[in-house]
Design an enzyme around this catalytic site. Sequence first.
Site, PDB file in Angstrom:
ATOM      1  N   LYS A  49       0.864  -1.069   0.120  1.00 51.08           N
ATOM      2  CA  LYS A  49      -0.140  -0.117  -0.144  1.00 51.08           C
ATOM      3  C   LYS A  49       0.633   1.207  -0.232  1.00 51.08           C
ATOM      4  O   LYS A  49       1.555   1.578   0.821  1.00 51.08           O
ATOM      5  CB  LYS A  49      -0.962   0.060   0.994  1.00 51.08           C
ATOM      6  CG  LYS A  49      -1.964   1.072   1.438  1.00 51.08           C
ATOM      7  CD  LYS A  49      -2.512   0.964   2.298  1.00 51.08           C
ATOM      8  CE  LYS A  49      -1.962   1.854   3.543  1.00 51.08           C
ATOM      9  NZ  LYS A  49      -2.411   2.242   3.875  1.00 51.08           N
ATOM     10  N   GLN A 100      -4.131   4.177  16.347  1.00 45.96           N
ATOM     11  CA  GLN A 100      -5.471   3.324  16.204  1.00 45.96           C
ATOM     12  C   GLN A 100      -6.122   3.466  17.145  1.00 45.96           C
ATOM     13  O   GLN A 100      -5.941   2.985  18.491  1.00 45.96           O
ATOM     14  CB  GLN A 100      -4.344   2.157  15.179  1.00 45.96           C
ATOM     15  CG  GLN A 100      -3.958   2.170  14.131  1.00 45.96           C
ATOM     16  CD  GLN A 100      -4.690   2.701  13.087  1.00 45.96           C
ATOM     17  OE1 GLN A 100      -6.184   2.938  12.979  1.00 45.96           O
ATOM     18  NE2 GLN A 100      -4.500   1.859  11.852  1.00 45.96           N
ATOM     19  N   LYS A 138      -6.942   7.971  -0.078  1.00 47.04           N
ATOM     20  CA  LYS A 138      -8.498   8.777   0.211  1.00 47.04           C
ATOM     21  C   LYS A 138      -8.791   9.912   0.041  1.00 47.04           C
ATOM     22  O   LYS A 138      -9.107  10.983   0.075  1.00 47.04           O
ATOM     23  CB  LYS A 138      -7.978   8.481   1.868  1.00 47.04           C
ATOM     24  CG  LYS A 138      -7.347   7.524   2.173  1.00 47.04           C
ATOM     25  CD  LYS A 138      -7.652   7.052   3.898  1.00 47.04           C
ATOM     26  CE  LYS A 138      -7.179   6.512   4.882  1.00 47.04           C
ATOM     27  NZ  LYS A 138      -5.714   5.717   4.692  1.00 47.04           N
ATOM     28  N   ASP A 184      -3.353   3.924  -1.589  1.00 46.23           N
ATOM     29  CA  ASP A 184      -4.262   4.922  -0.574  1.00 46.23           C
ATOM     30  C   ASP A 184      -3.933   6.358  -0.278  1.00 46.23           C
ATOM     31  O   ASP A 184      -3.508   7.101   0.456  1.00 46.23           O
ATOM     32  CB  ASP A 184      -3.823   3.863   0.274  1.00 46.23           C
ATOM     33  CG  ASP A 184      -5.283   4.200   1.773  1.00 46.23           C
ATOM     34  OD1 ASP A 184      -5.940   5.090   1.331  1.00 46.23           O
ATOM     35  OD2 ASP A 184      -5.030   4.484   3.001  1.00 46.23           O
ATOM     36  N   ARG A 194       2.973  -1.324  11.427  1.00 50.54           N
ATOM     37  CA  ARG A 194       4.035  -1.235  12.590  1.00 50.54           C
ATOM     38  C   ARG A 194       3.544  -2.692  13.338  1.00 50.54           C
ATOM     39  O   ARG A 194       5.037  -2.547  14.060  1.00 50.54           O
ATOM     40  CB  ARG A 194       3.231  -0.311  13.252  1.00 50.54           C
ATOM     41  CG  ARG A 194       3.456   1.462  12.763  1.00 50.54           C
ATOM     42  CD  ARG A 194       2.714   2.280  13.573  1.00 50.54           C
ATOM     43  NE  ARG A 194       1.578   2.192  13.018  1.00 50.54           N
ATOM     44  CZ  ARG A 194       0.508   2.868  13.446  1.00 50.54           C
ATOM     45  NH1 ARG A 194       1.434   4.148  14.697  1.00 50.54           N
ATOM     46  NH2 ARG A 194      -0.828   3.294  13.210  1.00 50.54           N
ATOM     47  N   ASP A 221     -12.014  15.124  -2.362  1.00 50.24           N
ATOM     48  CA  ASP A 221     -12.315  16.483  -3.115  1.00 50.24           C
ATOM     49  C   ASP A 221     -13.857  16.770  -3.842  1.00 50.24           C
ATOM     50  O   ASP A 221     -14.456  15.531  -3.524  1.00 50.24           O
ATOM     51  CB  ASP A 221     -11.240  16.711  -3.875  1.00 50.24           C
ATOM     52  CG  ASP A 221     -10.705  18.616  -4.339  1.00 50.24           C
ATOM     53  OD1 ASP A 221     -11.302  18.594  -4.039  1.00 50.24           O
ATOM     54  OD2 ASP A 221      -9.606  18.985  -4.246  1.00 50.24           O
TER      55      ASP A 221
END
Length: 247
Positions: free
Chosen positions: A36, A197, A69, A67, A218, A72
């Site tokens: 990613k 998270q 995201k 990714d 991580r 707009d």
Amino acid sequence: MDISAKKRIIFPLDCPTLEEAEYYVTILKDYVGLFKIGLELFVSAGPEALKRIMAISGVDQKNIFLDMKFHDIPETVRGAYRAASMHGASFVTVHCDEGRRLLETVAKEDISGTRVLAVTLLTSLDRGSLVELGYSPDMTPEKIVLRRAEFAIEAGCDGVVCSGSEVRAVKERFGLDFIVVVPGIRPSWSLVNNDDQRRIITPAGAIRNMADYVVVGRPIRQANDPVAAAIKIAGEIEEALLNRSVK
Ligand code: C5P
């Protein structure tokens, strides 16, 4: 969807330089399914990152998850989606916050090979964050995710990104073919410093709840031995798959 355990792992290349990202691709390419590329790497290295990572990880695999995201106005995101597709991304992400019209504009583009996933509610948000943002206390993450997943599927998106606590409800309501990607993955043995998270789950928990893919960053990147960590996670996923009726 019959996908082997390791192919369900999406490894985010959350790295400041392309050199560092290439290092992780080199050591992990046989142990995870997709790489990613997110904001950090794309802002620092640009589309070159997709080219390099595709070259290192194997040309036969179209395994890049871009990714960004996107969030707009519809016309701008439509153009960004076309560009992402030209760079060879197999998945792109679009925020649900902008509403149904944006998702429809993107999903109706006639582009094959680059699937559109709608980001429902970031896994870094919990109920407290929602109240702070102005949602009424009865708007739980699950209610928000289901509502957004509904307009994502109606708009023609290929799937959604949500937490491991909501994936089962999404699959039950919208069917198994609607792809669900789950970030916020924390194996029981992982230690992540200053973790941002909030809606977290173990790899096995997400898979048992019918996730198609898990994003694990991580816990692999910060492990003493990232390859051993990826292998361990694939083992936990494999065991969870054995115990679920739909592989
Ligand atoms: O496992 P770890 O927390 O390090 O994963 C971080 C990655 O998960 C980041 O690349 C972030 O963009 C991604 N993420 C996501 N969707 C969310 C939350 C995080 O794709 N809802």
